[in-house]
Design an enzyme around this catalytic site. Structure first.
Site, short mmCIF file in Angstrom:
data_model
loop_
_atom_site.label_atom_id
_atom_site.label_comp_id
_atom_site.label_asym_id
_atom_site.label_seq_id
_atom_site.Cartn_x
_atom_site.Cartn_y
_atom_site.Cartn_z
N HIS A 55 0.84 -1.20 0.00
CA HIS A 55 0.00 0.00 0.00
C HIS A 55 0.87 1.25 0.00
O HIS A 55 0.60 2.21 -0.75
CB HIS A 55 -0.92 0.01 1.23
CG HIS A 55 -2.15 -0.81 1.06
ND1 HIS A 55 -2.16 -2.18 1.19
CD2 HIS A 55 -3.44 -0.45 0.77
CE1 HIS A 55 -3.38 -2.64 1.01
NE2 HIS A 55 -4.18 -1.62 0.75
N HIS A 115 0.85 -3.20 9.35
CA HIS A 115 2.28 -3.07 9.08
C HIS A 115 2.99 -2.38 10.23
O HIS A 115 2.38 -1.61 10.99
CB HIS A 115 2.53 -2.27 7.80
CG HIS A 115 2.17 -3.01 6.55
ND1 HIS A 115 2.91 -4.05 6.06
CD2 HIS A 115 1.14 -2.85 5.69
CE1 HIS A 115 2.36 -4.51 4.95
NE2 HIS A 115 1.28 -3.81 4.71
#
EC number: 3.1.3.-
Length: 271
Positions: free
Chosen positions: A38, A85
């Site tokens: 992303h 993350h």
């Protein structure tokens, strides 16, 4: 995106542990974490758009830079907020993208010319991504990484082929060799907003129809070819089913978005 997705399955760095992290997403929880694709996508989209428009449109460069930084930063922070993350995953994704932009920037013009000139370009665009997706690194357990990678690669291939079709069959005016004249970005008026929303709606409806039609057809053909009896979710996840049906479906979506949607817009008088 392919480099980022493959790096996840090669490095096999786990996502943040829960607890203490609260994970707000469930679909990609089976994927590994490093790097954040992303963050890679957000950085690539915002900064390639910035670099590609500075010699085409007249706007304050500082404003464009701030917008690119803000967009990529917000997306990156969202990956931390959702617990998907670590900071290192995000920074790793941004660094990989920055290196790729620096390495590929000198070749952007050459790639554009190959896209519009070479009759063999579509073959390479189809064969190479499909080969890479079909030979995707084998994971210890199933995760949506391979399917997502195939979707991304196929959509990119379809968009590229769509642009090639437009130029090769002269569906658009031939590009000039000289640099484009710098233009001012048109102001956002109510008429322009309504036109944009209408074009968007028409395009999305056509794309969704093509996606559903091609997906159903490709699955039926593959099921019959490989003699699949139980046609469930597990059957779709088989390599010989998943990669071809995803690739055909989203290549068709990319071609539709760049070739048939503009043709429909032109037919309806929306251009």
């Amino acid at each position: 995106m392919y480099i980022g997705q493959v790096a996840k399955d090669v490095l096999k760095w786990p996502r943040p542990f829960s607890p203490p992290v609260v994970k707000l997403e469930k679909r990609v929880i089976a994927e590994y974490g490093m790097p954040s694709t992303h963050a890679m996508a957000a950085t690539a989209i915002s900064f390639t758009l910035l670099l590609s428009t500075t010699d085409r449109y007249q706007y304050p460069f500082v404003l464009g830079l701030m917008t690119a930084v803000a967009f990529s930063t917000l997306v990156s922070l969202s990956r931390l907020y959702t617990g998907m993350h670590t900071v290192l995953d995000v920074l790793g994704g941004i660094l990989i993208t920055a290196i790729l932009i620096v390495l590929t920037y000198p070749a952007w013009t050459l790639i554009d010319r190959l896209d519009s000139a070479s009759p063999l370009f579509p073959v390479c665009v189809l064969v190479v991504p499909f080969f890479l997706c079909y030979n995707y690194p084998v994971s210890d357990y199933y995760s949506p990484t391979r399917a997502d990678t195939t979707t991304i690669m196929a959509a990119g291939a379809g968009v590229t082929i769509g642009f090639w079709i437009n130029h090769f069959f002269q569906l658009v005016s031939k590009p000039t060799e000289s640099l484009p004249v710098i233009q001012n970005i048109p102001p956002l008026t109510s008429d322009l907003l309504v036109l944009g929303l209408t074009k968007f709606t028409v395009g999305i409806v056509l794309i969704l129809l093509v996606r559903q039609l091609v997906q159903n057809l490709s699955l039926q053909v593959l099921y019959s070819w490989f003699k699949v009896v139980t046609r469930n979710k597990e059957a779709r996840q088989r390599l010989e089913i998943e990669v071809p049906y995803k690739f055909v479906t989203y290549t068709s979506v990319g071609i539709c978005a760049t070739t048939f949607v503009p043709m429909l817009h032109r037919f309806l008088g929306l251009l």
